[in-house]
Design a protein around this motif. Structure first.
Motif, short mmCIF file in Angstrom:
data_model
loop_
_atom_site.label_atom_id
_atom_site.label_comp_id
_atom_site.label_asym_id
_atom_site.label_seq_id
_atom_site.Cartn_x
_atom_site.Cartn_y
_atom_site.Cartn_z
N MET A 20 -12.18 -67.66 64.10
CA MET A 20 -12.26 -68.47 62.65
C MET A 20 -13.13 -69.42 62.70
O MET A 20 -12.92 -70.49 63.86
N GLY A 21 -13.85 -69.65 62.29
CA GLY A 21 -15.09 -70.47 61.34
C GLY A 21 -15.19 -71.21 60.04
O GLY A 21 -13.36 -71.20 59.97
N ASN A 22 -15.25 -71.99 60.11
CA ASN A 22 -15.55 -72.97 59.14
C ASN A 22 -14.90 -72.53 57.79
O ASN A 22 -13.98 -73.78 56.48
N THR A 23 -15.79 -71.11 57.68
CA THR A 23 -15.83 -70.94 55.61
C THR A 23 -15.36 -69.46 56.24
O THR A 23 -14.82 -69.07 55.10
N VAL A 24 -15.32 -69.23 57.13
CA VAL A 24 -15.21 -67.22 56.90
C VAL A 24 -14.31 -67.18 58.52
O VAL A 24 -14.42 -67.90 59.27
N THR A 25 -13.01 -65.85 58.40
CA THR A 25 -12.46 -65.46 59.28
C THR A 25 -12.32 -64.65 59.64
O THR A 25 -12.26 -63.61 58.96
N SER A 77 -8.80 -70.69 55.21
CA SER A 77 -8.20 -71.20 54.11
C SER A 77 -7.74 -72.76 54.40
O SER A 77 -7.69 -72.31 56.51
N GLU A 78 -7.92 -73.96 54.34
CA GLU A 78 -8.01 -75.11 54.54
C GLU A 78 -6.09 -75.33 56.25
O GLU A 78 -5.84 -76.60 57.13
N ARG A 79 -5.39 -74.72 54.91
CA ARG A 79 -4.13 -74.78 55.36
C ARG A 79 -3.54 -73.83 55.03
O ARG A 79 -3.50 -73.21 53.96
N CYS A 80 -2.29 -73.38 55.93
CA CYS A 80 -1.73 -72.48 56.07
C CYS A 80 -0.40 -72.63 57.14
O CYS A 80 -0.65 -73.40 57.75
N THR A 81 0.60 -71.93 56.79
CA THR A 81 1.66 -71.38 57.52
C THR A 81 1.26 -70.26 58.34
O THR A 81 0.94 -69.69 58.57
N ALA A 82 1.94 -70.36 59.63
CA ALA A 82 1.91 -69.39 60.51
C ALA A 82 2.53 -68.17 60.18
O ALA A 82 1.72 -67.34 60.14
N ASP A 83 3.19 -67.95 59.05
CA ASP A 83 3.86 -66.67 58.44
C ASP A 83 2.48 -66.32 57.80
O ASP A 83 2.47 -65.17 57.67
N GLU A 84 1.87 -67.21 56.85
CA GLU A 84 0.76 -66.67 55.87
C GLU A 84 -0.47 -66.21 56.78
O GLU A 84 -1.28 -65.31 56.77
N ALA A 85 -0.75 -67.10 58.22
CA ALA A 85 -1.53 -66.31 59.04
C ALA A 85 -1.61 -65.44 59.44
O ALA A 85 -2.29 -64.36 59.57
N GLU A 136 -3.26 -74.05 66.35
CA GLU A 136 -1.59 -73.55 66.56
C GLU A 136 -1.57 -72.91 65.69
O GLU A 136 -0.04 -71.68 66.44
N VAL A 137 -1.47 -72.69 64.42
CA VAL A 137 -1.04 -71.86 63.41
C VAL A 137 -1.04 -71.25 64.05
O VAL A 137 0.09 -69.46 63.75
N TRP A 138 -2.27 -70.61 64.26
CA TRP A 138 -3.20 -69.43 64.18
C TRP A 138 -2.53 -68.57 65.59
O TRP A 138 -1.81 -67.07 65.92
#
Length: 247
Positions: free
Chosen positions: A1-6, A25-33, A63-65
């Motif tokens: 996971m980079g700052n611009t692209v994962t 994404s600057e923010r996401c939940t564990a479910d979205e990830a 930790e989300v990812w």
């Protein structure tokens, strides 16, 4: 996971079977990830993965990812950082400061191209990683990336437009756009060339150069140093590290 692209990479039988990219994404939940990772697996036609390793340069998302990948694989994901065996000695004042992507680049470059070796990784930042003759990571260079430079020009100067990041036909621009392309794209190539010259002088030897990341082929064609283009270097580095830590 980079700052611009994962970037996702799926390995099967120790071979890279496919890759997939999404915007970070600057923010996401564990479910979205988890949904993004599951979609990547589905789009690549890969079977459900048995394990995962994560390199993340966005601390708030690590930790989300890790949670998302653990849910996807049914086992705790490895995260590149302190405590994980990498197989490479770190001759750095504070090894904990070194980004996990830089570590993965150095590991894969040494495994693939030997030592010494120099990596140029193009992304949000332009990173140069240096592995010495003994195979140790001895440090490197971090500079603004080419896209960041272009955005900074546009943001700071009201009359300067956004430009396509490609090399112009000539150095002396005959329009604002071509002048900016010369300064941003050719300027980046010149900066990389100059920094590589200084790195080789400090190493005391001409080391192989490997370029990875966004626009690697374009930059390799513009610089005077001979360079190998290796788009999957970071992912392969993560795989090498995973092999050392699997249970």
């Amino acid at each position: 996971m980079g700052n611009t692209v994962t970037k996702f990479g799926v390995f099967a039988a120790d071979e890279l079977a496919g890759t997939w990219e999404v915007t970070t994404s600057e923010r996401c939940t564990a479910d979205e990830a988890w949904a993004q990772a599951a979609r990547a697996i589905d789009m690549l036609g890969a079977p459900e993965p048995a394990s995962a390793i994560l390199s993340c340069v966005v601390p708030s998302l690590a930790e989300v990812w890790r949670s998302a990948l653990g849910k996807l694989c049914g086992t705790r994901a490895c995260v590149v950082g302190p405590g994980l065996k990498t197989g490479i000695r770190m001759r750095y004042d504070d090894p904990s400061e070194v980004g996990s992507d830089r570590v993965a680049d150095a590991v894969a470059a040494r495994e693939t191209y030997g030592a010494p070796v120099v990596v140029v990784d193009l992304g949000t930042t332009t990173n140069i990683e240096v592995v010495d003759e003994s195979g140790a990571f001895v440090g490197g260079i971090i500079a603004p990336g080419v896209a960041l430079g272009a955005r900074s020009l546009t943001a700071a100067a009201a009359r300067l437009p956004m430009i396509e990041l490609r090399a112009p036909e000539r150095v002396i621009g005959r329009s604002t756009r071509s002048a900016m392309q010369s300064g941003v794209v050719l300027g980046e190539a010149a900066r990389i060339d100059g920094l590589l010259d200084a790195v080789m002088d400090e190493l005391g030897t001409d080391a192989p150069v490997v370029i990875t990341g966004d626009g690697a082929a374009q930059v390799a064609a513009l610089i005077s140093h001979d360079a190998a283009v290796d788009e999957t270097l970071t992912l392969r580095g993560l795989h090498h590290i995973w092999l050392r830590n699997r249970r």
